[in-house]
Design a protein around this motif. Structure first.
Motif, PDB file in Angstrom:
ATOM      1  N   PRO A  12       0.951  -1.204   0.020  1.00 43.14           N
ATOM      2  CA  PRO A  12       0.157   0.479   0.178  1.00 43.14           C
ATOM      3  C   PRO A  12       0.958   1.145   0.273  1.00 43.14           C
ATOM      4  CG  PRO A  12      -0.236  -1.380   1.971  1.00 43.14           C
ATOM      5  CD  PRO A  12       0.515  -1.873   1.490  1.00 43.14           C
ATOM      6  N   ARG A  13       0.479   2.045  -0.838  1.00 45.58           N
ATOM      7  CA  ARG A  13       1.281   3.649  -1.414  1.00 45.58           C
ATOM      8  C   ARG A  13      -0.186   4.780  -0.633  1.00 45.58           C
ATOM      9  NH1 ARG A  13       3.267   3.644  -6.757  1.00 45.58           N
ATOM     10  NH2 ARG A  13       1.778   3.110  -6.802  1.00 45.58           N
ATOM     11  N   THR A  14       1.123   5.939  -0.251  1.00 42.72           N
ATOM     12  CA  THR A  14       0.003   6.928  -0.752  1.00 42.72           C
ATOM     13  C   THR A  14       0.297   7.570  -1.577  1.00 42.72           C
ATOM     14  OG1 THR A  14       2.292   8.645   0.579  1.00 42.72           O
ATOM     15  CG2 THR A  14       1.594   7.384   2.255  1.00 42.72           C
ATOM     16  N   LEU A  15      -0.629   8.473  -1.442  1.00 43.78           N
ATOM     17  CA  LEU A  15      -1.174   9.235  -2.495  1.00 43.78           C
ATOM     18  C   LEU A  15       0.636  10.061  -3.092  1.00 43.78           C
ATOM     19  CD1 LEU A  15      -2.041  11.001  -4.581  1.00 43.78           C
ATOM     20  CD2 LEU A  15      -2.921  12.864  -2.726  1.00 43.78           C
ATOM     21  N   PHE A  16       1.175  10.314  -2.203  1.00 42.37           N
ATOM     22  CA  PHE A  16       2.320  10.740  -2.301  1.00 42.37           C
ATOM     23  C   PHE A  16       2.792  10.204  -2.797  1.00 42.37           C
ATOM     24  CE2 PHE A  16       6.395  10.987  -0.828  1.00 42.37           C
ATOM     25  CZ  PHE A  16       7.522  11.696  -1.792  1.00 42.37           C
ATOM     26  N   GLU A  17       3.702   9.201  -2.215  1.00 40.37           N
ATOM     27  CA  GLU A  17       3.976   7.460  -2.953  1.00 40.37           C
ATOM     28  C   GLU A  17       4.330   7.170  -4.209  1.00 40.37           C
ATOM     29  OE1 GLU A  17       5.532   5.783   1.010  1.00 40.37           O
ATOM     30  OE2 GLU A  17       4.026   5.242   0.463  1.00 40.37           O
ATOM     31  N   LYS A  18       2.470   7.686  -4.430  1.00 40.43           N
ATOM     32  CA  LYS A  18       1.792   6.912  -6.125  1.00 40.43           C
ATOM     33  C   LYS A  18       2.706   7.858  -7.078  1.00 40.43           C
ATOM     34  CE  LYS A  18      -2.188   4.168  -4.982  1.00 40.43           C
ATOM     35  NZ  LYS A  18      -3.180   4.849  -4.681  1.00 40.43           N
ATOM     36  N   ASN A 171      15.443  14.652  -3.090  1.00 46.31           N
ATOM     37  CA  ASN A 171      15.837  13.999  -1.798  1.00 46.31           C
ATOM     38  C   ASN A 171      14.237  13.305  -1.467  1.00 46.31           C
ATOM     39  OD1 ASN A 171      18.313  13.282  -2.006  1.00 46.31           O
ATOM     40  ND2 ASN A 171      18.749  15.081  -0.136  1.00 46.31           N
ATOM     41  N   LYS A 172      13.748  11.767  -1.661  1.00 42.77           N
ATOM     42  CA  LYS A 172      12.478  11.919  -0.798  1.00 42.77           C
ATOM     43  C   LYS A 172      12.471  12.421   0.937  1.00 42.77           C
ATOM     44  CE  LYS A 172       9.334   8.444  -1.876  1.00 42.77           C
ATOM     45  NZ  LYS A 172       9.209   6.795  -2.217  1.00 42.77           N
ATOM     46  N   PRO A 173      10.992  13.331   0.535  1.00 46.52           N
ATOM     47  CA  PRO A 173      10.649  13.833   2.215  1.00 46.52           C
ATOM     48  C   PRO A 173       9.711  13.093   2.637  1.00 46.52           C
ATOM     49  CG  PRO A 173       9.112  14.763  -0.074  1.00 46.52           C
ATOM     50  CD  PRO A 173      10.166  13.669  -0.383  1.00 46.52           C
ATOM     51  N   LYS A 174       9.655  13.216   4.162  1.00 52.75           N
ATOM     52  CA  LYS A 174       8.706  11.935   4.555  1.00 52.75           C
ATOM     53  C   LYS A 174       7.838  12.490   4.694  1.00 52.75           C
ATOM     54  CE  LYS A 174      10.910  13.502   8.332  1.00 52.75           C
ATOM     55  NZ  LYS A 174      11.538  13.984   9.968  1.00 52.75           N
ATOM     56  N   THR A 207       8.494  20.541   8.506  1.00 53.13           N
ATOM     57  CA  THR A 207       9.808  20.128   7.634  1.00 53.13           C
ATOM     58  C   THR A 207      10.097  19.512   8.123  1.00 53.13           C
ATOM     59  OG1 THR A 207      10.830  22.531   8.993  1.00 53.13           O
ATOM     60  CG2 THR A 207      12.153  21.449   7.968  1.00 53.13           C
ATOM     61  N   GLY A 208      10.384  18.955   5.877  1.00 53.59           N
ATOM     62  CA  GLY A 208      11.248  17.691   5.821  1.00 53.59           C
ATOM     63  C   GLY A 208      10.601  17.131   5.524  1.00 53.59           C
ATOM     64  N   ARG A 239       7.406  20.193   2.964  1.00 55.02           N
ATOM     65  CA  ARG A 239       7.833  20.761   1.644  1.00 55.02           C
ATOM     66  C   ARG A 239       6.267  20.409   0.553  1.00 55.02           C
ATOM     67  NH1 ARG A 239      10.550  22.056  -1.153  1.00 55.02           N
ATOM     68  NH2 ARG A 239      12.115  21.259  -2.610  1.00 55.02           N
ATOM     69  N   ALA A 240       5.303  20.006   0.987  1.00 57.70           N
ATOM     70  CA  ALA A 240       4.314  20.555  -0.259  1.00 57.70           C
ATOM     71  C   ALA A 240       2.922  20.089   1.132  1.00 57.70           C
ATOM     72  CB  ALA A 240       4.392  19.506  -1.364  1.00 57.70           C
ATOM     73  N   GLY A 241       2.032  19.784   0.432  1.00 58.04           N
ATOM     74  CA  GLY A 241       0.465  19.071   1.136  1.00 58.04           C
ATOM     75  C   GLY A 241       0.229  18.936  -0.413  1.00 58.04           C
ATOM     76  N   LEU A 242      -0.578  18.082   0.017  1.00 60.32           N
ATOM     77  CA  LEU A 242      -2.251  17.282  -0.700  1.00 60.32           C
ATOM     78  C   LEU A 242      -3.281  16.595  -0.555  1.00 60.32           C
ATOM     79  CD1 LEU A 242      -0.681  14.735  -1.134  1.00 60.32           C
ATOM     80  CD2 LEU A 242       0.638  15.314  -2.647  1.00 60.32           C
TER      81      LEU A 242
END
Lengths: 478, 214
Positions: A12-18, A171-174, A207-208, A239-242
């Motif tokens: 299972p992946r998060t939206l961000f990871e997809k 670099n991949k954020p958390k 942050t991060g 870094r971002a919000g979605l």
């Protein structure tokens, strides 16, 4: 629209990871991943040095049609026919015009019907779409995350990097999920939700991280509200919000000028429907917010995390556990000219600004107009409404919102960033206190010595009329 | 980009948390279209009186202007340094002023990225270590630190020592002053293959060409 969100593995992946996975061009060992950028938004302030860099190295813009420019930060909001009095600002705008011409980048120039704040026009024109990676040399690029796209601000060196390569090493954020349970009360808006979150986690709380906003209160938000919420993600350091796209998103995008049409639309829609975090997807951090506990908020200090409910008081210095925070609060109150313990509603304002990439969309203007209708701005207050784009300005005028504002004594201006950052002539004078719908209350942000209090559009309109902060939940609408 | 290996210099303490980029370089100086010359506007509103225009007078009250910190090249500050606006002008101003290193307990993401692209090293230490450096730089005249990126080590030769971390790739780029656009372009084949699979959507292409043509 042949983006493949599905992955062979069933993890299972998060939206961000997809979105991340679908945009990795290369992942060289020992290096950052190389991420493909679908859309690069450009404005006059953070781009001239990047175009110079291209010229110096004999590079071209790799994907001019994935690059869209407009002028927003330093243009005046006075009628468009007038020349720009600030010679340095005029030169910067001219530099963008020349760069766009030289490198073949589409530009929505000052006199165009599409001009507006870069984070307003992207969504409005249907250029911003779900699942995209979007960057811009502006921290509020996080706004576009409202569509379920991965959108983040970059510096000028990175602007040059994207112009030249259409990619960015990253670099991949958390990941952080902010789950907002329950419903926002009447008079409590997306802006208040954003301020409530930042007040809780702090200006470096995310942050991060990339934040995904979820929960009933987020689902219930309009696209305008979602943009306000995602816009402020950077104020928590994210870094971002979605937000995962849904029927609200699709209904907003459908039929917009640059959005897919016909068969392309159907295909896009099918693909976008898979853009949600999978059940069981793991976030590095989860924060739960009770929407019903939120109130209309007002910042009292010099960063967006220094915030309390409108019916509360400026905090006492003894309420800060950390030494650094206590000293920061003390300095902030000295700058703001406020005493600890005074009720927020006793604070009088000199100026009101309704606008910015946070709160200048049609819904924001409608909500402010609802408050202003049949009322009059306090004689001690100068109030200004700056629509986010030309399209919003015209839509508002078609609905008669401008009449409500003008009759109530608000100024009705041309579109741009305006007094959010005061790069154009719209600034506070030293000591002036402003109720502002923008995103930052940093020292001097709206003009040297100016004192900014961040609020929602309704709260700003109410402050303009009352002459001081007032709880919108008790407002007598006319 | 100027490579960074090891640097020794005078430390100036900016004993504040959440120093935002609006303070580092106020917006009135962002209209310039050059990358150079921002140093004299560094922390402008905190250092100069007047109306915020270039003609202001230096008050001399700000720590950066104290004679004892003249020539400082290492800035130490509280948590969340460089938050807010993405303006790279903040990094240009710090570097142009003469800073090679900023030490803080945390940095905002965009600021840290921008620093990396300009050879300005951001060193993350613990709150306690930062407080220790701030105390020493206030107490000890001509207080200097050596920052070694190869060894990932900070030390003052008089009892303060700390190690820090940095991701390997960023460190490699900084040590060698690498142009990362050049590095990305080494992946031309992969970028081209990706683009072949993901062309510009047709509506976007047609409409953008119309905008270009007008």
């Amino acid at each position: 629209m042949d983006r493949q969100w599905a992955k062979l593995e069933s993890m299972p992946r998060t939206l961000f990871e997809k979105i991340w996975d679908a945009h990795v061009v290369a992942a060289p060992t020992g290096q950052s991943a190389l991420l493909y950028i679908d859309l690069h938004l450009v404005h006059e302030v953070t781009s001239p040095q990047a175009f110079d860099g291209l010229r110096a190295n004999g590079r071209r813009v790799r994907q001019p049609l994935r690059t869209v420019a407009t002028v927003d930060h330093n243009i005046p909001t006075t009628p468009r026919g007038l020349p720009i009095a600030d010679a340095i600002a005029a030169k910067q705008i001219e530099a963008l015009q020349n760069n766009c011409r030289e490198f073949g980048v589409p530009l929505f120039d000052m006199d165009s019907a599409e001009q507006g704040i870069v984070h307003v026009i992207g969504p409005e024109l249907g250029i911003t779409l779900p699942g995209m990676t979007i960057v811009c040399g502006d921290s509020h690029t996080s706004t576009h995350g409202a569509f379920g796209s991965l959108a983040f601000g970059i510096g000028t060196s990175e602007v040059e990097h994207v112009l030249a390569t259409q990619c960015l090493p990253q670099n991949k954020p958390k990941t952080m999920q902010i789950l907002v349970r329950g419903n926002l009360a009447e008079g409590v808006t997306a802006k208040d939700l954003a301020l409530g979150i930042i007040g809780r986690i702090g200006t470096d709380g995310a942050t991060g991280y990339v934040i995904e906003y979820a929960g009933d209160a987020v689902r219930a938000l309009s696209m305008e509200g979602r943009m306000t919420l995602c816009n402020m993600s950077i104020e928590a350091g994210a870094r971002a919000g979605l937000i995962a796209p849904d029927e609200t998103t699709f209904a907003y995008v459908d039929g917009r000028r640059f959005a897919p049409k016909g068969k392309d639309w159907e295909e896009a829609l099918a693909s976008w429907r898979t853009l949600a975090s999978d059940a069981g997807a793991q976030f590095d951090r989860v924060i739960q917010i009770d929407a019903a506990a939120l109130a209309p908020f007002v910042t009292w200090g010099t960063n967006p995390g220094m915030v309390v409910a409108v019916n509360a008081r400026v905090p006492e210095l003894t309420s800060f556990a950390q030494e650094g925070d206590r000293r920061a609060a003390e300095q902030a109150l000295a700058y703001m000219g406020l005493e600890p313990g005074i009720p927020i509603e006793n604070i009088a304002v000199d100026r009101v600004f309704i606008g910015s990439c946070t709160n200048s969309r049609i819904e924001d203007l409608r909500s402010a107009a609802r408050v202003a209708k049949g009322q009059h701005v306090s004689p001690k207050v100068r109030a200004m409404v700056v629509p986010g784009s030309q399209a919003i300005k015209h839509a508002a005028e078609k609905e008669g919102l401008h009449r409500i504002f003008l009759d109530a004594g608000f100024e009705w201006r041309e579109s741009g960033c305006s007094m959010c950052l005061g790069m154009n002539p719209d600034i506070l004078q030293p000591g002036e206190r402003c109720a502002s719908t923008s995103n930052r209350n940093f020292e001097g942000r709206q003009g040297r010595g100016g004192r900014t209090h961040l609020v929602s559009p309704m709260m700003a309109a109410a402050a303009a009329i009352a002459g001081h902060f007032t709880d919108i939940r008790n407002w007598q609408f006319r | 980009m100027q490579p960074f290996r090891k640097h020794t210099g005078i430390v100036v303490p900016l004993d504040k948390v959440n120093v935002d980029t609006d303070q580092i370089i106020p917006k009135q100086f962002l209209k310039r279209i050059e990358r150079t010359g921002f140093g004299r506007f560094l922390f402008y509103d905190w250092r100069f009186s007047g109306d915020g225009k270039e003609s202001g007078t230096k008050t001399g009250d700000f720590v950066l202007d104290a004679p004892r910190y003249a020539g400082a090249s290492i800035l130490v500050a509280g948590k969340n340094f460089g938050c807010g606006s993405s303006r790279e002008h903040a990094v240009w101003a710090l570097a142009d002023f003469g800073f090679r290193v900023v030490i803080a307990s945390s940095f905002a993401d965009i600021f840290a990225n921008n620093s990396l692209k300009n050879g300005l090293l951001t060193v993350r230490l613990s709150d306690e270590q930062v407080a220790d450096i701030i105390r020493r730089s206030k107490q000890i005249a001509n207080y200097r630190l050596s920052v070694d990126l190869e060894a990932l080590r900070v030390d003052d030769g008089q009892g303060f020592e700390a190690t820090f971390t940095m991701d390997e790739f960023s460190r490699h780029c900084l040590l060698n002053g690498l142009d990362d656009i050049g590095l990305t372009l080494q992946h031309e084949a992969e970028i081209a293959a990706y683009e072949a699979k993901h062309p510009v959507p047709s509506e976007m292409e047609i409409d953008m060409k119309t905008i270009l043509a007008r």
